[in-house]
Design a protein around this motif. Structure first.
Motif, PDB file in Angstrom:
ATOM      1  N   LYS A   1      13.699   0.657  -4.783  1.00 39.05           N
ATOM      2  CA  LYS A   1      12.413   0.823  -5.457  1.00 39.05           C
ATOM      3  C   LYS A   1      12.137  -0.280  -6.473  1.00 39.05           C
ATOM      4  CE  LYS A   1      12.179   5.823  -4.798  1.00 39.05           C
ATOM      5  NZ  LYS A   1      12.196   7.154  -5.421  1.00 39.05           N
ATOM      6  N   GLU A   2      13.165  -0.729  -7.192  1.00 43.52           N
ATOM      7  CA  GLU A   2      12.937  -1.763  -8.210  1.00 43.52           C
ATOM      8  C   GLU A   2      12.488  -3.073  -7.570  1.00 43.52           C
ATOM      9  OE1 GLU A   2      16.253  -2.183 -10.795  1.00 43.52           O
ATOM     10  OE2 GLU A   2      16.206  -0.089 -11.466  1.00 43.52           O
ATOM     11  N   GLU A   3      13.159  -3.469  -6.473  1.00 44.10           N
ATOM     12  CA  GLU A   3      12.745  -4.693  -5.785  1.00 44.10           C
ATOM     13  C   GLU A   3      11.343  -4.536  -5.200  1.00 44.10           C
ATOM     14  OE1 GLU A   3      15.296  -6.360  -2.860  1.00 44.10           O
ATOM     15  OE2 GLU A   3      16.705  -7.180  -4.316  1.00 44.10           O
TER      16      GLU A   3
ATOM     17  N   GLY B   1       1.608 -13.932  -5.113  1.00 41.18           N
ATOM     18  CA  GLY B   1       1.957 -14.925  -4.093  1.00 41.18           C
ATOM     19  C   GLY B   1       2.436 -14.249  -2.817  1.00 41.18           C
ATOM     20  N   CYS B   2       3.208 -13.176  -2.978  1.00 44.67           N
ATOM     21  CA  CYS B   2       3.680 -12.419  -1.815  1.00 44.67           C
ATOM     22  C   CYS B   2       2.518 -11.718  -1.117  1.00 44.67           C
ATOM     23  CB  CYS B   2       4.737 -11.395  -2.250  1.00 44.67           C
ATOM     24  SG  CYS B   2       6.302 -12.132  -2.755  1.00 44.67           S
ATOM     25  N   GLN B   3       1.568 -11.238  -1.888  1.00 50.56           N
ATOM     26  CA  GLN B   3       0.402 -10.582  -1.299  1.00 50.56           C
ATOM     27  C   GLN B   3      -0.374 -11.561  -0.420  1.00 50.56           C
ATOM     28  OE1 GLN B   3      -2.003  -8.458  -4.180  1.00 50.56           O
ATOM     29  NE2 GLN B   3      -0.192  -7.831  -5.344  1.00 50.56           N
ATOM     30  N   THR B   4      -0.494 -12.800  -0.892  1.00 48.51           N
ATOM     31  CA  THR B   4      -1.194 -13.831  -0.104  1.00 48.51           C
ATOM     32  C   THR B   4      -0.449 -14.124   1.189  1.00 48.51           C
ATOM     33  OG1 THR B   4      -2.055 -14.850  -2.126  1.00 48.51           O
ATOM     34  CG2 THR B   4      -2.052 -16.198  -0.120  1.00 48.51           C
ATOM     35  N   LYS B   5       0.882 -14.246   1.099  1.00 43.62           N
ATOM     36  CA  LYS B   5       1.687 -14.531   2.295  1.00 43.62           C
ATOM     37  C   LYS B   5       1.616 -13.386   3.298  1.00 43.62           C
ATOM     38  CE  LYS B   5       5.042 -17.691   0.180  1.00 43.62           C
ATOM     39  NZ  LYS B   5       6.467 -17.913  -0.180  1.00 43.62           N
ATOM     40  N   PHE B   6       1.564 -12.146   2.799  1.00 44.19           N
ATOM     41  CA  PHE B   6       1.523 -10.993   3.695  1.00 44.19           C
ATOM     42  C   PHE B   6       0.247 -10.984   4.531  1.00 44.19           C
ATOM     43  CE2 PHE B   6       0.729  -6.462   4.669  1.00 44.19           C
ATOM     44  CZ  PHE B   6       1.913  -6.186   5.338  1.00 44.19           C
ATOM     45  N   ARG B   7      -0.826 -11.530   3.964  1.00 40.58           N
ATOM     46  CA  ARG B   7      -2.099 -11.556   4.684  1.00 40.58           C
ATOM     47  C   ARG B   7      -2.112 -12.586   5.811  1.00 40.58           C
ATOM     48  NH1 ARG B   7      -4.376 -10.415  -0.597  1.00 40.58           N
ATOM     49  NH2 ARG B   7      -4.528 -12.650  -1.060  1.00 40.58           N
TER      50      ARG B   7
ATOM     51  N   GLN C   1       5.510  -5.767  -5.092  1.00 43.00           N
ATOM     52  CA  GLN C   1       4.130  -5.285  -5.048  1.00 43.00           C
ATOM     53  C   GLN C   1       3.228  -5.948  -6.086  1.00 43.00           C
ATOM     54  OE1 GLN C   1       4.636  -1.018  -5.319  1.00 43.00           O
ATOM     55  NE2 GLN C   1       4.610  -0.758  -3.092  1.00 43.00           N
ATOM     56  N   VAL C   2       3.792  -6.410  -7.189  1.00 40.58           N
ATOM     57  CA  VAL C   2       2.973  -7.054  -8.232  1.00 40.58           C
ATOM     58  C   VAL C   2       2.960  -8.573  -8.107  1.00 40.58           C
ATOM     59  CG1 VAL C   2       3.338  -5.157  -9.848  1.00 40.58           C
ATOM     60  CG2 VAL C   2       4.892  -7.121  -9.899  1.00 40.58           C
TER      61      VAL C   2
ATOM     62  N   LEU D   1       0.812  -1.217   0.000  1.00 40.58           N
ATOM     63  CA  LEU D   1       0.000   0.000   0.000  1.00 40.58           C
ATOM     64  C   LEU D   1       0.845   1.267   0.000  1.00 40.58           C
ATOM     65  CD1 LEU D   1      -2.750  -0.979   2.624  1.00 40.58           C
ATOM     66  CD2 LEU D   1      -2.899  -1.099   0.128  1.00 40.58           C
ATOM     67  N   ALA D   2       2.057   1.169   0.510  1.00 37.80           N
ATOM     68  CA  ALA D   2       2.904   2.353   0.665  1.00 37.80           C
ATOM     69  C   ALA D   2       3.433   2.840  -0.680  1.00 37.80           C
ATOM     70  CB  ALA D   2       4.071   2.036   1.595  1.00 37.80           C
ATOM     71  N   ASP D   3       3.713   4.153  -0.726  1.00 34.16           N
ATOM     72  CA  ASP D   3       4.400   4.672  -1.912  1.00 34.16           C
ATOM     73  C   ASP D   3       5.887   4.362  -1.758  1.00 34.16           C
ATOM     74  OD1 ASP D   3       5.700   6.590  -0.319  1.00 34.16           O
ATOM     75  OD2 ASP D   3       4.081   8.045  -0.604  1.00 34.16           O
TER      76      ASP D   3
END
Length: 344
Positions: free
Chosen positions: A292-294, A303-309, A299-300, A282-284
């Motif tokens: 920033k590149e990593e 799979g990482c989004q699922t793990k973060f939840r 952010q896209v 969510l952060a800028d």
């Protein structure tokens, strides 16, 4: 079993062997940690009046943050910063641990520990210039809690010292109401203390709890000034249907303002976690600098989004040490410092 020697010397030797083996494992895990370690240390005095230096460490092992007891050694001469540093330096040299492996240290805030010129932290910074030095949040909390303005200090003194006119004071309504307020405010302070320690304590949690408490102080002050005592249940019970007196309002507001001032002194806003560490999706990227590149790649990644939840923040970043090494390492080196010295 009868043939197994169980003399004091044999048992002592086996205990020593097991202790050495455990220490060797911890030392190796420290060396293998993918990020720099955190140290927590404090001096204590044993039953024989000998000063002991107790040290704990925190590091990454198998994708988890792990804390372990490192050593306890007697301070033979004095408890000066140089003696503390020498003891730790000798341990590191003996076990071939490089000082560059240390990223942060948490102490009780005593002058011998955090003195700017000759304190332990200053000596350590000569070896590790970018070292993060933490003053234990619980020690800072204690400094905040013990500061009382004159009126409440007198009330507390009467209770603690059990003065000769103690029984008479319980016929004094102002005294009873002031004491009730102190019970309430110390209960709030105790809740804050408990929320900042334990197995889930972290620098992010501590910072959030302190900032919330600061805002509550302002809220309580406004309520008291408006004649509402709902935030102080014991005081509210003692008041009953009566209206709080202007003098009591003045005394309570004075204490809340005093707490606000001391909280600002001991918990200044001098350190803020980058937003992307706690909310990477969510952060800028304004505070991500050369990462920033990593961060974009992360952010896209669905799979990482699922793990973060499903993972705690620390567990999530540990999980990213392979795919996003620099990003995860930077995040973890801000998460891993000990917030307190409660283990010592």
């Amino acid at each position: 079993m009868k043939d197994v020697p169980l003399s004091n010397d044999v048992i002592a030797g086996r205990v020593a062997d097991m202790s050495c083996n455990i220490l060797d494992q911890i030392v190796q895990e420290i060396k293998d940690s993918p990020i720099r370690i955190s140290l927590q240390l404090d001096e204590s005095t044993d039953a024989s009046n000998m000063s002991q230096l107790i040290v704990y460490t925190q590091y990454i092992k198998d994708g988890e943050i792990k804390d372990e007891f490192l050593f306890c050694e007697a301070l033979q001469m004095t408890m000066k910063a140089a003696d503390i540093f020498q003891l730790l330096d000798e341990f590191f040299e003996k076990h071939q641990i490089k000082w560059e492996k240390v990223g942060s240290v948490c102490t009780d805030g005593a002058p011998a520990m955090i003195g700017n010129r000759s304190g332990f932290a200053a000596l350590l910074k000569d070896r590790v210039p970018d070292l993060i030095v933490k003053h234990c949040v619980l020690h800072r909390h204690a400094l905040v809690a013990k500061t009382l303005p004159p009126h409440h200090k007198e009330v507390m003194s009467i209770c603690v010292q059990y003065q000769s006119n103690f029984d008479e004071k319980f016929e004094d309504e102002t005294f009873i109401l002031s004491l009730s307020y102190l019970e309430d405010i110390f209960s709030h302070l105790n809740d804050l203390n408990l929320s900042m320690k334990g197995m889930f304590a972290s620098n992010t949690v501590g910072t959030e709890k302190v900032e919330a408490f600061k805002k509550k102080l302002s809220l309580w002050k406004r309520r008291i000034q408006g004649g509402s005592v709902g935030s102080f249940p014991i005081l509210e019970e003692k008041l009953g249907d009566k209206t709080i007196s202007p003098m009591l309002v003045e005394n309570i507001v004075a204490h809340l303002l005093h707490l606000d001032t001391t909280m600002a002194k001991y918990f200044p806003k001098d350190h803020k976690f980058p937003e992307w560490i706690q909310q990477p999706f969510l952060a800028d990227m304004s505070d991500a600098d050369n990462l920033k590149e990593e961060l974009i790649d992360l952010q896209v990644n669905q799979g990482c989004q699922t793990k973060f939840r499903i993972l705690p923040v620390s567990g999530f970043w540990c999980d990213q040490l392979v795919a996003y090494l620099e990003l995860a390492r930077t995040a973890l080196e801000m998460i891993i410092p000990f917030p307190t010295t409660c283990l010592c």
